[in-house]
Design an enzyme around this catalytic site. Structure first.
Site, PDB file in Angstrom:
ATOM      1  N   ASN A 168      -2.573 -13.817  14.488  1.00  0.00           N
ATOM      2  CA  ASN A 168      -1.293 -13.159  14.251  1.00  0.00           C
ATOM      3  C   ASN A 168      -1.436 -12.313  13.000  1.00  0.00           C
ATOM      4  O   ASN A 168      -1.275 -12.794  11.876  1.00  0.00           O
ATOM      5  CB  ASN A 168      -0.189 -14.196  14.077  1.00  0.00           C
ATOM      6  CG  ASN A 168       0.080 -14.928  15.372  1.00  0.00           C
ATOM      7  OD1 ASN A 168       0.681 -14.366  16.292  1.00  0.00           O
ATOM      8  ND2 ASN A 168      -0.418 -16.156  15.482  1.00  0.00           N
ATOM      9  N   GLU A 169      -1.739 -11.059  13.219  1.00  0.00           N
ATOM     10  CA  GLU A 169      -2.015 -10.155  12.109  1.00  0.00           C
ATOM     11  C   GLU A 169      -0.701  -9.699  11.468  1.00  0.00           C
ATOM     12  O   GLU A 169       0.379  -9.917  12.035  1.00  0.00           O
ATOM     13  CB  GLU A 169      -2.795  -8.937  12.621  1.00  0.00           C
ATOM     14  CG  GLU A 169      -4.169  -9.273  13.201  1.00  0.00           C
ATOM     15  CD  GLU A 169      -5.211  -9.667  12.144  1.00  0.00           C
ATOM     16  OE1 GLU A 169      -4.843  -9.975  10.997  1.00  0.00           O
ATOM     17  OE2 GLU A 169      -6.412  -9.684  12.477  1.00  0.00           O
ATOM     18  N   PRO A 170      -0.769  -9.061  10.277  1.00  0.00           N
ATOM     19  CA  PRO A 170       0.448  -8.560   9.639  1.00  0.00           C
ATOM     20  C   PRO A 170       1.295  -7.765  10.627  1.00  0.00           C
ATOM     21  O   PRO A 170       0.766  -6.961  11.405  1.00  0.00           O
ATOM     22  CB  PRO A 170      -0.097  -7.664   8.522  1.00  0.00           C
ATOM     23  CG  PRO A 170      -1.399  -8.306   8.173  1.00  0.00           C
ATOM     24  CD  PRO A 170      -1.957  -8.830   9.467  1.00  0.00           C
ATOM     25  N   SER A 172       3.266  -9.442  12.765  1.00  0.00           N
ATOM     26  CA  SER A 172       3.607 -10.359  13.863  1.00  0.00           C
ATOM     27  C   SER A 172       5.006 -10.936  13.643  1.00  0.00           C
ATOM     28  O   SER A 172       5.362 -11.319  12.526  1.00  0.00           O
ATOM     29  CB  SER A 172       2.617 -11.534  13.910  1.00  0.00           C
ATOM     30  OG  SER A 172       1.339 -11.066  14.211  1.00  0.00           O
TER      31      SER A 172
END
Ligand code: F6R
Length: 634
Positions: A168-170, A172
């Protein structure tokens, strides 16, 4: 809800370590102690869960490997069974086939599933090779399966430098579910070492969502090492935000972060403990506080006032240590005495206020260099000064550094050799091997790559006018796996180190104290050396041996830690740069760049300049550049 078994359990919602921290966390003395603690909690939770399957969420990456080792050991030695466990992995790269060595499917089987009593139907890992039009339904089915089992009982997490949990990257969303995502460039750069180059790292992944993770009844996040320190501080102390997805864990009432000393370095309680509570004012802490105060107030030491101390939470220091004036003078002298142009000691001068002894005037110096270029990158200026000042300098290259040479570079040398000197037909085989880009370098490819790095060392030594007989290529065995993952060090590595130290009987040892090396090679080399020193402690010649730790390739010492600072003149900076540039295989498209996108010569130059600027800002003389060392007492 399963009763958390709780070696490291803290009642939900009751945690407050400091007024800055918003997630329960525990600092352990070492990764392996932490890994055992987590494995024990998982084992106990599995055993406690008798009336239904235990639903276990798992992570990949370097952080959980120790936990898996302990679980395997508990399975073998204590009969821990996984028959009643159903696992769900957080994520998988896309596109990737399960049998690819870099797939998380492969990782999980290599580190855990192949060694415990678990069957394929108990294991769930997102599929990385689905046709695109099937991905959506597949992700929904993954969520449904977890929900049908009553949700995750336990979720193990690592944390990426972007603040991702799972992938869950920035950006998300808090309510996100299992889905296909695009990997952040920082995450891809971090994975480049595993894939042998950035261009081979997949651009996408399937990951459980933030919501999926937060629904777990118990979460443990692991973060080991200095490179995780900034993101750990932002996660635990920062504001909840999509730009750092791990901050959503602040909303989960049963999460624990397991940390080591390095990964806690930027929490307020570590970097400014006086803001958190009472301190025991050792000299080292006083130095740390005064350097911090100078940075806060943007003043040099001798300009700090009583009010500066009071207004910045340091009245306690003043109360214990006296007037601002006295503290300032003390600190100024401390710092001034770390500076010397004579790393091997200044002959015929009193050494009362110098970091090194004057005698013996001609010292034997042994520089340990984990990779074949750390000597010049991290202490090239000091190295040159030691030679110029008449000391007998030896360099020990601890590892061959062979895997950091690209196939393209190796091909160039092989081709030159073939074109100019050889009709040997096996060369064509070698070229085929280089073109096929195998996942593991074979012994003959390692030999070629190791030789390339050796020849670069020879060039740099000749340039610095060091007799090449004083270079020692150790090729420590722990490194020789032909791939990024190394073996654990053994007594063989230690014995080789002891033998060399005994043969040289140095008055000074220089070694890399760079614990932020992302591949762990510097850390392992330091551990081997420390063990060797421990075993050598009673040798008479060791009484005369001082050990200095350098940094530089990956990080620099904090100012308050520096015990010897060697000024480097503009000409010496150029000389150091040229010595580094002999290491052509590590220039331009370097295979293992780490988190710093600058080339090695540039990062060394900028770090050394920054040290000089920091000294100057504190009120010391203005030097072009400085290399810094901390003494290690064994
Ligand atoms: C792995 C995963 C990632 C990693 C993170 C840290 O399944 O989901 O979030 O946990 O990238 O990786 P390491 O542990 O290698 O530093």
């Amino acid at each position: 809800m399963t009763t958390p078994s709780n070696l490291i359990y803290v009642p939900p919602g009751k945690y407050q370590e400091t007024r800055f921290e918003k997630i329960h966390n525990i600092t352990v003395a070492s990764e392996s102690i932490g890994a055992r603690l987590v494995a024990e909690e998982i084992a106990q939770s599995i055993r406690n869960c008798t009336n239904r399957p235990f639903v276990l969420g798992l992570a990949t990456g370097s952080s959980p490997i120790g936990v898996y080792q302990h679980l395997v050991q508990m399975h073998r030695e204590e009969g821990l069974s996984f028959k009643n466990v159903i696992t769900f992995n957080l994520d998988e790269y896309v596109p990737i086939a399960p049998d690819d060595h870099q797939s998380y499917y492969h990782f999980m089987h290599e580190h855990l599933f192949d060694h415990i009593d678990i069957t394929a139907d108990q294991i769930h890992i997102p599929k990385g090779d689905l046709p695109q039009d099937e991905v959506r339904a597949y992700c929904q089915a993954y969520e449904d399966k977890i929900a049908a089992l009553g949700g995750l009982d336990f979720q193990l997490l690592g944390i990426g430098r972007t603040g991702h949990i799972g992938f869950n990257e920035p950006g998300s969303h808090r309510n996100s579910a299992t889905r296909l995502i695009s990997l952040d460039p920082v995450t891809r750069a971090d994975a480049a070492k595993d894939f042998n180059g950035l261009d081979k790292v997949p651009t996408k992944a399937i990951t459980m969502g933030i919501n999926t993770i937060l629904n777990a009844k118990r979460i443990i996040l692991l973060a080991w090492g200095q490179h995780k320190a900034p993101i750990v501080a932002r996660t635990i102390e920062g504001t909840v935000s999509e730009s750092i997805p791990a901050t959503f864990l602040q909303e989960h009432t049963n999460t624990t972060c397991l940390l080591d000393n390095e990964s806690t370095a930027q929490l307020t309680r570590s970097h400014a403990p006086w803001l958190v509570g009472d301190c025991e004012w050792t000299d080292s802490l006083k130095k740390k506080a005064i350097v911090w105060l100078c940075q806060q107030t943007q003043k040099s030491i001798l300009k700090l006032t009583q009010r500066d101390y009071n207004e910045n939470g340091l009245s306690d220091l003043l109360a214990t240590a006296g007037r601002a004036y006295d503290l300032n003078i003390w600190m100024f002298n401390q710092l001034q005495h770390t500076i010397t142009g004579w790393p091997g000691g200044k002959p015929n001068f009193t050494d009362d206020n110098r970091p090194e002894r004057a005698l013996p005037a001609q010292k034997r110096c042994l520089i340990f260099s984990p990779h074949p270029d750390d000597d010049v990158i991290s202490m090239g200026g000091t190295f040159a000064r030691l030679i110029d000042q008449g000391h007998e300098v030896h360099v020990a290259y601890q590892t061959s550094g062979n895997i950091a040479v690209s196939n393209e570079d190796a091909m160039r040398y092989v081709e030159v050799y073939q074109l100019a000197l050889s009709t040997d037909e096996t060369i064509d085989d070698i070229k085929k091997e280089l073109l096929a880009a195998h996942q593991i370098n074979s012994p003959r490819i390692r030999k070629i790559k190791g030789a390339i790095r050796r020849s670069e060392c020879l060039g740099a030594a000749r340039f610095l006018q060091l007799p090449v007989e004083q270079l020692h290529f150790m090729d420590l065995p722990f490194y020789e796996t032909g791939r990024v993952q190394k073996n654990d060090p053994t007594q063989l590595d230690v014995d080789q180190t002891i033998k060399l130290i005994k043969a040289i009987q140095p008055h000074q040892i220089y070694a890399a104290g760079d614990l932020a090396d992302p591949h762990g090679t510097h850390r392992i080399c330091l551990e081997i050396l420390m063990e060797a020193l421990k075993q050598l402690k009673n040798e008479p010649f060791m009484k005369d041996c001082w050990v200095w730790l350098y940094r530089g390739a990956w990080q620099e010492w904090d100012l308050h830690e520096i015990e010897m600072a060697i000024p480097i003149s503009p000409d010496q900076v150029v000389q150091k740069r040229n010595a580094i540039l002999y290491h052509q295989s590590q220039k331009d498209r370097v295979m293992f760049q780490g988190e710093d996108s600058r080339e090695f010569w540039l990062r060394a130059e900028e770090r050394n300049r920054d040290t000089a600027v920091q000294y100057n800002n504190l009120g010391m003389a203005e030097y072009q550049s400085m290399e810094a060392f901390k003494r290690y007492y064994f």
